[in-house]
Design a protein around this motif. Structure first.
Motif, PDB file in Angstrom:
ATOM      1  N   ILE A 137       1.203  10.662  -1.651  1.00 57.38           N
ATOM      2  CA  ILE A 137       2.414  10.201  -2.346  1.00 57.38           C
ATOM      3  C   ILE A 137       3.507  11.255  -2.256  1.00 57.38           C
ATOM      4  O   ILE A 137       3.273  12.430  -2.552  1.00 57.38           O
ATOM      5  N   ASP A 138       4.705  10.850  -1.869  1.00 56.41           N
ATOM      6  CA  ASP A 138       5.862  11.743  -1.855  1.00 56.41           C
ATOM      7  C   ASP A 138       6.601  11.566  -3.181  1.00 56.41           C
ATOM      8  O   ASP A 138       7.346  10.592  -3.362  1.00 56.41           O
ATOM      9  N   SER A 144       8.406   5.816  -2.419  1.00 56.76           N
ATOM     10  CA  SER A 144       7.001   6.222  -2.393  1.00 56.76           C
ATOM     11  C   SER A 144       6.392   6.153  -3.787  1.00 56.76           C
ATOM     12  O   SER A 144       5.271   5.657  -3.964  1.00 56.76           O
TER      13      SER A 144
END
Length: 242
Positions: A137-138, A144
């Motif tokens: 996950i960003d 995101s």
């Protein structure tokens, strides 16, 4: 000391933040039956059955032989969701609006409440703290974060719905019903942020067991839920008597 005997520093900080924000009294009112009442029921059943904390070397064990396995299953998933939302709320993506930041703060406190409720109810039968893995996950990207939030919420709803038939105690079943309705509200909100008007799109949840023509939401068995959640959890989860 063993990992499951320790309360992590992050959990202590989250509990302190939660207590300061909504207070213990508000938490018990929110939970409905109250942790004390649930814990008394659980304590009586554990005493009768000689129940012990189901743990194994190299991970945690979910034993689905009775309701405590289902409660620990829910506790594991709430740990995951709480960890995610705490991370988002502490440093939201720059593209988040003020309203989005505020709503994600609210969701954070809901998930902490759920996690702490199950931990208190299970007492010594609770599994240990899970180590999460959010490397996919960003957290600087709104898309995101929203995509991950949708995945967590949709999976959470399907998990509660799929586990419902396994719960024998009426008090536990009522609690699960109250919590899954909150998770569904989260899911609807996040879905609408991603695509306006999609909050009730059951067709997109067919892979999770939803049936649009029957008006039924998603429902998955624990093995399918844990497989889907596995990428976000470093701790090995052993499942028995499923």
């Amino acid at each position: 000391m063993k990992h499951n005997e320790l309360e992590t520093k992050n959990e202590l900080q989250e509990k302190s933040l939660f207590d300061k924000t909504v207070g213990r009294r508000s938490f018990l009112q929110y939970a409905g039956a109250g942790a004390a009442g649930i814990a008394l029921v659980a304590a009586g059943c554990k005493k009768d059955r000689g129940y012990e904390n189901p743990t194994m070397n190299g991970g945690v064990t979910l034993d689905f032989k009775d309701d405590f396995g289902v409660l620990n299953y829910a506790y594991a998933l709430e740990q995951l969701e709480a960890a995610f939302y705490v991370k988002v709320a502490s440093a939201p993506p720059a593209a988040f609006t003020t309203a989005q930041k505020a709503y994600f703060q609210d969701i954070q406190f809901h998930e902490i409440a759920h996690r702490e409720f199950f931990k208190a109810a299970l007492g010594t039968a609770a599994i240990g703290s899970l180590e999460v893995d959010f490397s996919s996950i960003d957290f600087t990207s709104a898309s995101s974060v929203l995509g991950a939030a949708m995945a967590f919420e949709d999976l959470g709803v399907s998990a509660y719905n799929g586990a419902g038939p396994r719960i024998k105690n009426g008090t536990y079943l009522l609690l699960a019903g109250k919590i899954v309705s909150v998770e569904a509200r989260h899911a609807a909100y996040v879905r609408d942020l991603i695509s306006n008007g999609s909050f009730a799109d059951l067709n997109s949840l067919a892979s999770l067991g939803a049936n649009n023509s029957a008006g039924l939401d998603a429902a998955l068995t624990p093995d399918k839920v844990l497989t889907a959640a596995q990428k976000y959890i470093k701790t090995k989860i052993n499942v028995i008597n499923l």
